[in-house]
Motif scaffolding. Structure first.
Motif, PDB file in Angstrom:
ATOM      1  N   THR A   1     -70.451  29.504  70.492  1.00 10.69           N
ATOM      2  CA  THR A   1     -69.084  29.810  70.520  1.00 10.69           C
ATOM      3  C   THR A   1     -69.060  30.612  69.534  1.00 10.69           C
ATOM      4  N   ARG A   2     -68.943  30.077  68.384  1.00 11.71           N
ATOM      5  CA  ARG A   2     -68.420  31.038  67.027  1.00 11.71           C
ATOM      6  C   ARG A   2     -70.195  31.436  67.240  1.00 11.71           C
ATOM      7  N   TRP A   3     -70.979  31.095  67.251  1.00 17.05           N
ATOM      8  CA  TRP A   3     -72.157  32.399  66.697  1.00 17.05           C
ATOM      9  C   TRP A   3     -71.935  33.440  68.364  1.00 17.05           C
ATOM     10  N   ILE A   4     -71.447  32.975  69.468  1.00 19.55           N
ATOM     11  CA  ILE A   4     -71.738  33.924  70.200  1.00 19.55           C
ATOM     12  C   ILE A   4     -70.868  35.555  70.501  1.00 19.55           C
ATOM     13  N   VAL A   5     -69.517  34.856  69.239  1.00 23.26           N
ATOM     14  CA  VAL A   5     -68.103  35.743  69.200  1.00 23.26           C
ATOM     15  C   VAL A   5     -68.829  36.425  67.733  1.00 23.26           C
ATOM     16  N   GLY A   6     -69.332  35.953  66.800  1.00 22.75           N
ATOM     17  CA  GLY A   6     -70.111  36.886  65.442  1.00 22.75           C
ATOM     18  C   GLY A   6     -70.592  38.134  65.890  1.00 22.75           C
ATOM     19  N   VAL A   7     -71.224  37.601  66.819  1.00 24.39           N
ATOM     20  CA  VAL A   7     -72.585  38.238  67.533  1.00 24.39           C
ATOM     21  C   VAL A   7     -72.066  39.562  68.383  1.00 24.39           C
TER      22      VAL A   7
ATOM     23  N   SER B   1     -69.180  40.959  67.582  1.00 23.83           N
ATOM     24  CA  SER B   1     -68.063  40.881  67.307  1.00 23.83           C
ATOM     25  C   SER B   1     -69.494  42.576  66.628  1.00 23.83           C
ATOM     26  N   ASP B   2     -70.256  42.199  65.970  1.00 23.81           N
ATOM     27  CA  ASP B   2     -70.995  42.967  65.324  1.00 23.81           C
ATOM     28  C   ASP B   2     -71.680  44.403  66.627  1.00 23.81           C
ATOM     29  N   ALA B   3     -71.706  43.959  67.750  1.00 24.95           N
ATOM     30  CA  ALA B   3     -71.907  44.810  68.782  1.00 24.95           C
ATOM     31  C   ALA B   3     -71.014  45.534  68.667  1.00 24.95           C
ATOM     32  N   LEU B   4     -70.020  45.176  69.452  1.00 27.38           N
ATOM     33  CA  LEU B   4     -68.866  46.216  69.398  1.00 27.38           C
ATOM     34  C   LEU B   4     -68.670  47.143  68.621  1.00 27.38           C
ATOM     35  N   VAL B   5     -68.889  46.883  67.122  1.00 28.08           N
ATOM     36  CA  VAL B   5     -68.826  47.552  65.913  1.00 28.08           C
ATOM     37  C   VAL B   5     -69.695  48.746  66.372  1.00 28.08           C
ATOM     38  N   GLY B   6     -70.836  48.379  66.395  1.00 23.31           N
ATOM     39  CA  GLY B   6     -71.885  49.104  66.418  1.00 23.31           C
ATOM     40  C   GLY B   6     -71.661  50.314  67.502  1.00 23.31           C
ATOM     41  N   LEU B   7     -71.356  49.875  68.691  1.00 19.26           N
ATOM     42  CA  LEU B   7     -71.609  50.940  69.971  1.00 19.26           C
ATOM     43  C   LEU B   7     -70.142  51.537  69.374  1.00 19.26           C
ATOM     44  N   ARG B   8     -68.838  51.128  68.726  1.00 21.30           N
ATOM     45  CA  ARG B   8     -67.506  51.810  68.300  1.00 21.30           C
ATOM     46  C   ARG B   8     -68.501  53.048  67.086  1.00 21.30           C
ATOM     47  N   ASP B   9     -69.629  53.249  66.090  1.00 26.33           N
ATOM     48  CA  ASP B   9     -69.773  53.440  64.938  1.00 26.33           C
ATOM     49  C   ASP B   9     -70.577  54.447  65.895  1.00 26.33           C
ATOM     50  N   ARG B  10     -71.389  54.394  67.029  1.00 23.04           N
ATOM     51  CA  ARG B  10     -71.935  55.119  67.671  1.00 23.04           C
ATOM     52  C   ARG B  10     -71.563  56.485  68.374  1.00 23.04           C
ATOM     53  N   LEU B  11     -70.544  55.345  69.151  1.00 19.89           N
ATOM     54  CA  LEU B  11     -69.440  56.285  69.389  1.00 19.89           C
ATOM     55  C   LEU B  11     -68.785  57.924  68.806  1.00 19.89           C
ATOM     56  N   LEU B  12     -68.443  57.337  67.274  1.00 18.43           N
ATOM     57  CA  LEU B  12     -67.247  58.336  67.167  1.00 18.43           C
ATOM     58  C   LEU B  12     -68.708  59.082  66.205  1.00 18.43           C
ATOM     59  N   SER B  13     -70.882  58.882  66.789  1.00 20.45           N
ATOM     60  CA  SER B  13     -70.763  59.920  65.774  1.00 20.45           C
ATOM     61  C   SER B  13     -71.079  61.373  66.839  1.00 20.45           C
TER      62      SER B  13
ATOM     63  N   TYR C   1     -61.560  31.108  63.259  1.00 16.69           N
ATOM     64  CA  TYR C   1     -62.523  32.353  63.393  1.00 16.69           C
ATOM     65  C   TYR C   1     -62.567  33.219  63.578  1.00 16.69           C
ATOM     66  N   VAL C   2     -62.193  33.145  65.276  1.00 14.39           N
ATOM     67  CA  VAL C   2     -62.125  34.493  66.707  1.00 14.39           C
ATOM     68  C   VAL C   2     -61.153  35.202  65.488  1.00 14.39           C
ATOM     69  N   HIS C   3     -59.548  34.975  64.781  1.00 15.87           N
ATOM     70  CA  HIS C   3     -59.246  35.654  64.437  1.00 15.87           C
ATOM     71  C   HIS C   3     -59.604  35.883  63.037  1.00 15.87           C
TER      72      HIS C   3
ATOM     73  N   LYS D   1     -61.882  39.727  74.393  1.00 15.50           N
ATOM     74  CA  LYS D   1     -61.038  38.910  75.550  1.00 15.50           C
ATOM     75  C   LYS D   1     -61.245  37.493  75.678  1.00 15.50           C
ATOM     76  N   ILE D   2     -60.895  37.428  75.601  1.00 11.01           N
ATOM     77  CA  ILE D   2     -61.129  35.529  75.519  1.00 11.01           C
ATOM     78  C   ILE D   2     -61.255  35.063  77.714  1.00 11.01           C
ATOM     79  N   GLU D   3     -62.184  34.717  77.409  1.00  8.94           N
ATOM     80  CA  GLU D   3     -62.344  34.269  79.043  1.00  8.94           C
ATOM     81  C   GLU D   3     -62.421  33.436  79.276  1.00  8.94           C
ATOM     82  N   ILE D   4     -61.833  32.562  80.432  1.00 11.67           N
ATOM     83  CA  ILE D   4     -61.779  31.079  80.709  1.00 11.67           C
ATOM     84  C   ILE D   4     -61.843  30.764  82.783  1.00 11.67           C
ATOM     85  N   THR D   5     -62.705  29.939  82.735  1.00 14.65           N
ATOM     86  CA  THR D   5     -63.014  29.667  84.372  1.00 14.65           C
ATOM     87  C   THR D   5     -61.492  28.798  84.717  1.00 14.65           C
ATOM     88  N   GLU D   6     -61.336  28.767  85.869  1.00 17.34           N
ATOM     89  CA  GLU D   6     -60.096  27.941  86.409  1.00 17.34           C
ATOM     90  C   GLU D   6     -60.422  26.402  86.253  1.00 17.34           C
TER      91      GLU D   6
END
Length: 226
Positions: free
Chosen positions: A72-78, A80-92, A123-125, A139-144
């Motif tokens: 999960t730590r790895w997923i959060v890091g990767v 987040s990088d993807a979200l920032v990358g998409l945000r930056d591309r949208l700004l351009s 670490y998430v914060h 968004k923190i997603e959990i199952t029932e």
């Protein structure tokens, strides 16, 4: 058997360290506007000799062994990088921005083991801060089932996350462990209706009625639905 589980556990530990895991992103579209609201991060494992190993095979092993926290730590890091990358591309490309929600987020699945690890939640914060992302950028997603495994601990951890501004979604809503009572205290923003209801809803009025009822319930509780 037990040996097979052990082999998967050992191989998965190597996979996390050596970059065999990959993330795919499933878009979440705002029905009213057609805009991209966010996307869900889905982890896949490409073994160098066995090819793709199903999440159904390795996620339960990761949860039992505790490797899920490292994953999960790895997923959060990767993610987040993807979200920032998409945000930056949208700004351009300003013309694309009208097709994307301002509150763009990435949804990540968390297990009950994740919530017991305070260093992961910290670490998430920290990751959000370092990436200059808002608190609800992930968004923190959990199952029932996760919720019912350790209801008090998970709820307490989620409340702490919400106090920091995080967003929470309940996945697979309406199956197995369903209980309307926990919705009274659960600090969730979103209900994800299980596909068991969605897939047949156009074939059966009863299924359609259930989906409509869940949506209505979510609206009354000031929650969104997926």
């Amino acid at each position: 058997g037990a040996l097979h589980q052990l082999n998967i556990e050992q191989a998965l530990s190597v996979a996390i360290r050596e970059g065999q895991l990959r993330l795919f992103y499933q878009p979440i579209i705002e029905a009213a506007t057609g805009r991209l609201g966010g996307f869900e991060a889905l982890v896949r494992w490409y073994h160098p000799t066995q090819g793709m190993i199903s999440p159904a095979d390795f996620i339960p092993v990761a949860e039992r062994s505790g490797l899920i926290v490292e994953m999960t730590r790895w997923i959060v890091g990767v993610a987040s990088d993807a979200l920032v990358g998409l945000r930056d591309r949208l700004l351009s490309h300003p013309t694309l921005c009208e097709h994307v929600s301002e509150g763009l987020f990435v949804s990540v699945n968390f297990s009950s083991r994740d919530f017991l690890d305070e260093s992961l939640m910290a670490y998430v914060h920290e990751t959000l801060n370092n990436h200059n992302l808002p608190a609800n950028g992930i968004k923190i997603e959990i199952t029932e089932s996760v919720l019912m495994t350790s209801p008090e601990q998970v709820t307490e951890a989620l409340i702490a996350c919400k106090e920091r501004g995080a967003s929470v979604a309940i996945d697979d809503f309406g199956t197995g462990y369903s209980s309307l009572s926990y919705l009274q205290s659960m600090p969730a923003d979103t209900l994800k209706i299980d596909q068991a209801f969605i897939r047949p809803m156009h074939l059966d009025d009863r299924h359609m009625a259930l989906v409509e009822s869940i949506i209505h319930l979510a609206q009354r509780l000031q929650m969104t639905t997926v």
